[in-house]
Design a protein around this motif. Sequence first.
Motif, PDB file in Angstrom:
ATOM      1  N   SER A 263       0.854  -1.250  -0.155  1.00 50.70           N
ATOM      2  CA  SER A 263       0.075  -0.018  -0.049  1.00 50.70           C
ATOM      3  C   SER A 263       0.716   1.522   0.023  1.00 50.70           C
ATOM      4  CB  SER A 263      -0.994  -0.025   1.537  1.00 50.70           C
ATOM      5  OG  SER A 263      -0.367  -0.156   2.383  1.00 50.70           O
ATOM      6  N   THR A 264       2.156   0.980   0.595  1.00 47.08           N
ATOM      7  CA  THR A 264       2.963   2.406   0.609  1.00 47.08           C
ATOM      8  C   THR A 264       3.679   2.445  -0.675  1.00 47.08           C
ATOM      9  OG1 THR A 264       4.943   0.975   1.223  1.00 47.08           O
ATOM     10  CG2 THR A 264       3.329   1.919   2.992  1.00 47.08           C
ATOM     11  N   VAL A 265       3.646   1.321  -1.660  1.00 48.21           N
ATOM     12  CA  VAL A 265       4.466   1.244  -2.919  1.00 48.21           C
ATOM     13  C   VAL A 265       3.565   1.703  -3.871  1.00 48.21           C
ATOM     14  CG1 VAL A 265       5.177  -0.130  -4.852  1.00 48.21           C
ATOM     15  CG2 VAL A 265       5.919  -0.696  -2.503  1.00 48.21           C
ATOM     16  N   ALA A 266       2.208   1.455  -4.118  1.00 48.26           N
ATOM     17  CA  ALA A 266       1.078   1.830  -5.165  1.00 48.26           C
ATOM     18  C   ALA A 266      -0.032   2.399  -4.533  1.00 48.26           C
ATOM     19  CB  ALA A 266       0.839   0.606  -6.140  1.00 48.26           C
ATOM     20  N   GLY A 267      -0.544   2.240  -3.275  1.00 46.39           N
ATOM     21  CA  GLY A 267      -1.580   2.821  -2.939  1.00 46.39           C
ATOM     22  C   GLY A 267      -2.808   1.731  -2.841  1.00 46.39           C
ATOM     23  N   ASP A 268      -3.638   1.756  -1.997  1.00 45.47           N
ATOM     24  CA  ASP A 268      -4.494   0.745  -1.762  1.00 45.47           C
ATOM     25  C   ASP A 268      -5.452   0.470  -2.909  1.00 45.47           C
ATOM     26  OD1 ASP A 268      -3.790   0.438   0.761  1.00 45.47           O
ATOM     27  OD2 ASP A 268      -5.464   1.067   1.804  1.00 45.47           O
ATOM     28  N   ARG A 269      -5.838   1.669  -3.689  1.00 46.09           N
ATOM     29  CA  ARG A 269      -6.505   1.501  -4.947  1.00 46.09           C
ATOM     30  C   ARG A 269      -6.111   0.703  -5.952  1.00 46.09           C
ATOM     31  NH1 ARG A 269     -11.275   4.064  -3.647  1.00 46.09           N
ATOM     32  NH2 ARG A 269     -11.282   5.677  -1.844  1.00 46.09           N
ATOM     33  N   SER A 270      -4.614   0.604  -5.952  1.00 50.41           N
ATOM     34  CA  SER A 270      -4.161  -0.109  -7.074  1.00 50.41           C
ATOM     35  C   SER A 270      -3.726  -1.722  -6.879  1.00 50.41           C
ATOM     36  CB  SER A 270      -2.712   0.766  -7.397  1.00 50.41           C
ATOM     37  OG  SER A 270      -2.891   2.008  -7.858  1.00 50.41           O
ATOM     38  N   ILE A 271      -4.504  -2.157  -5.872  1.00 49.88           N
ATOM     39  CA  ILE A 271      -4.206  -3.364  -5.340  1.00 49.88           C
ATOM     40  C   ILE A 271      -5.397  -4.225  -5.321  1.00 49.88           C
ATOM     41  CG2 ILE A 271      -3.314  -4.857  -3.214  1.00 49.88           C
ATOM     42  CD1 ILE A 271      -1.726  -2.565  -2.428  1.00 49.88           C
ATOM     43  N   VAL A 272      -5.272  -5.489  -5.933  1.00 45.40           N
ATOM     44  CA  VAL A 272      -6.386  -6.467  -5.986  1.00 45.40           C
ATOM     45  C   VAL A 272      -6.056  -7.695  -5.151  1.00 45.40           C
ATOM     46  CG1 VAL A 272      -7.995  -7.941  -7.362  1.00 45.40           C
ATOM     47  CG2 VAL A 272      -7.573  -5.749  -8.232  1.00 45.40           C
ATOM     48  N   VAL A 273      -6.801  -8.124  -4.261  1.00 48.72           N
ATOM     49  CA  VAL A 273      -6.362  -9.286  -3.565  1.00 48.72           C
ATOM     50  C   VAL A 273      -7.496 -10.596  -3.998  1.00 48.72           C
ATOM     51  CG1 VAL A 273      -5.862 -10.552  -1.352  1.00 48.72           C
ATOM     52  CG2 VAL A 273      -5.268  -7.920  -1.857  1.00 48.72           C
ATOM     53  N   VAL A 274      -7.007 -11.401  -4.428  1.00 46.61           N
ATOM     54  CA  VAL A 274      -7.928 -12.701  -4.350  1.00 46.61           C
ATOM     55  C   VAL A 274      -7.614 -13.638  -3.422  1.00 46.61           C
ATOM     56  CG1 VAL A 274      -8.539 -14.623  -6.037  1.00 46.61           C
ATOM     57  CG2 VAL A 274      -7.801 -12.338  -7.009  1.00 46.61           C
ATOM     58  N   ASP A 275      -8.517 -14.099  -2.457  1.00 48.08           N
ATOM     59  CA  ASP A 275      -8.270 -14.865  -1.517  1.00 48.08           C
ATOM     60  C   ASP A 275      -8.747 -16.332  -2.027  1.00 48.08           C
ATOM     61  OD1 ASP A 275      -7.762 -15.547   1.554  1.00 48.08           O
ATOM     62  OD2 ASP A 275     -10.080 -16.517   0.842  1.00 48.08           O
ATOM     63  N   ASN A 276      -8.017 -17.313  -1.827  1.00 48.69           N
ATOM     64  CA  ASN A 276      -8.421 -18.514  -2.466  1.00 48.69           C
ATOM     65  C   ASN A 276      -9.011 -19.545  -1.500  1.00 48.69           C
ATOM     66  OD1 ASN A 276      -8.019 -19.827  -4.880  1.00 48.69           O
ATOM     67  ND2 ASN A 276      -5.992 -19.612  -4.917  1.00 48.69           N
ATOM     68  N   GLY A 277     -10.209 -18.898  -0.802  1.00 48.41           N
ATOM     69  CA  GLY A 277     -10.920 -19.770  -0.028  1.00 48.41           C
ATOM     70  C   GLY A 277     -10.618 -20.220   1.445  1.00 48.41           C
ATOM     71  N   SER A 278      -9.571 -18.989   1.841  1.00 46.72           N
ATOM     72  CA  SER A 278      -9.089 -19.233   3.227  1.00 46.72           C
ATOM     73  C   SER A 278     -10.125 -19.726   4.368  1.00 46.72           C
ATOM     74  CB  SER A 278      -8.195 -18.210   3.378  1.00 46.72           C
ATOM     75  OG  SER A 278      -7.093 -17.523   2.734  1.00 46.72           O
ATOM     76  N   ARG A 279      -9.666 -20.445   5.110  1.00 48.48           N
ATOM     77  CA  ARG A 279     -10.327 -20.878   6.367  1.00 48.48           C
ATOM     78  C   ARG A 279     -10.003 -20.033   7.780  1.00 48.48           C
ATOM     79  NH1 ARG A 279      -9.409 -25.155   3.452  1.00 48.48           N
ATOM     80  NH2 ARG A 279      -7.934 -25.736   4.865  1.00 48.48           N
ATOM     81  N   ASP A 280      -9.093 -19.191   7.631  1.00 44.07           N
ATOM     82  CA  ASP A 280      -8.466 -18.685   8.930  1.00 44.07           C
ATOM     83  C   ASP A 280      -8.892 -17.178   9.131  1.00 44.07           C
ATOM     84  OD1 ASP A 280      -7.095 -17.448   6.658  1.00 44.07           O
ATOM     85  OD2 ASP A 280      -5.090 -17.553   7.625  1.00 44.07           O
ATOM     86  N   GLY A 281      -9.813 -16.753   8.397  1.00 39.75           N
ATOM     87  CA  GLY A 281     -10.439 -15.596   8.713  1.00 39.75           C
ATOM     88  C   GLY A 281      -9.617 -14.410   7.834  1.00 39.75           C
ATOM     89  N   THR A 282      -8.742 -14.705   6.692  1.00 41.46           N
ATOM     90  CA  THR A 282      -8.113 -13.777   6.224  1.00 41.46           C
ATOM     91  C   THR A 282      -8.866 -12.832   5.560  1.00 41.46           C
ATOM     92  OG1 THR A 282      -6.248 -15.361   5.722  1.00 41.46           O
ATOM     93  CG2 THR A 282      -6.643 -13.472   3.935  1.00 41.46           C
ATOM     94  N   PRO A 283     -10.020 -13.119   4.686  1.00 41.33           N
ATOM     95  CA  PRO A 283     -10.596 -12.093   4.069  1.00 41.33           C
ATOM     96  C   PRO A 283     -11.560 -10.966   4.791  1.00 41.33           C
ATOM     97  CG  PRO A 283     -11.559 -14.300   3.034  1.00 41.33           C
ATOM     98  CD  PRO A 283     -10.583 -14.477   4.525  1.00 41.33           C
ATOM     99  N   ALA A 284     -11.715 -11.322   6.098  1.00 43.78           N
ATOM    100  CA  ALA A 284     -12.269 -10.220   6.885  1.00 43.78           C
ATOM    101  C   ALA A 284     -11.415  -9.485   7.510  1.00 43.78           C
ATOM    102  CB  ALA A 284     -13.076 -11.139   8.270  1.00 43.78           C
ATOM    103  N   ALA A 285     -10.280  -9.932   7.978  1.00 43.79           N
ATOM    104  CA  ALA A 285      -9.150  -9.314   8.369  1.00 43.79           C
ATOM    105  C   ALA A 285      -8.446  -8.363   7.284  1.00 43.79           C
ATOM    106  CB  ALA A 285      -7.912 -10.332   8.777  1.00 43.79           C
ATOM    107  N   ILE A 286      -8.456  -8.775   6.055  1.00 43.93           N
ATOM    108  CA  ILE A 286      -8.075  -7.685   5.030  1.00 43.93           C
ATOM    109  C   ILE A 286      -9.077  -6.776   4.890  1.00 43.93           C
ATOM    110  CG2 ILE A 286      -7.803  -7.616   2.522  1.00 43.93           C
ATOM    111  CD1 ILE A 286      -6.687 -10.305   2.536  1.00 43.93           C
TER     112      ILE A 286
END
Length: 291
Positions: free
Chosen positions: A28-51
């Motif tokens: 986010s310091t390199v390119a800014g949040d709006r220049s990032i897309v994250v694909v969560d591959n079905g994590s079961r450890d709460g990753t999507p909510a944390a992001i």
Amino acid sequence: MCLERWVTIAVLTYNRREQVLRTLAVLSTVAGDRSIVVVDNGSRDGTPAAIAKAFPSIRLISLRRNIGAAARNAAVAQITTPYVAFCDDDTQWEPWALEQAVQILEAAPQVAVLSARVVVGTEGRLDPTCVDMENSPLPREGLPGPQLLGFMAGACVMRVQAFNEAGGYWAPFFIGGEEELMALDLVQKGWCIVYAQQVVSRHFPSSLRDSGLRKRLLARNAIWVAWMRRPWARAWRETALQLRKAHRQRDFWPVALHAMAGLPRALANRKLISQRVETMRMQLDSHRPPP
């Protein structure tokens, strides 16, 4: 340079919540949040909510199950910039890397992919794969770096147009050498792939990985690629090479059975590469260390 106009960072993650949060903090310091897309591959450890909580401006795609490398296809489908910078949840682009990548790609319209120089950890040890790329035997042909017939999927910058022309990643590979088929198809279409040492990605290898499974998938996928794109004799040769290696690693039957199970699907997608591309592949094969 306004990076948001030119390049989008696509991050692939699976069950590495704390590591991906650290990675996103850097990106986010390199390119800014709006220049990032994250694909969560079905994590079961709460990753999507944390992001979503920590980075509400980042575009987040949450898949219902782990589909491996093909999840990158979902990221690219959301991208409107001309370039995409791929990284995994354990890799980070250096602050100046993406500006360098855009400048190179803008000046070399025949180049589809820049494979980055990958340094490991805080000590910055060069990844051995990059040594091989730097010493590629393929002709330079006026390109902005050594010419390749492959790239590092989690540390490359690619033209979105080229990615779409290649059809993205073939889902049955899951993960492990998944970029080999795309590389052959890109070069077959007239694109070039280049090692760009001035474009730097830093890798912090995760302990949460199954190295044994990855070795088996690498061997299986190499066999499938050979039957999908190479002449029959070369496909047999590559199959024998991978099975000999698997035998030494005591993985012969898992590799052989899984390769055979998927071979009908691979053959259904068989499109022989040209003699030009096959010659390039043979040049690289001749520099490959014995199995």
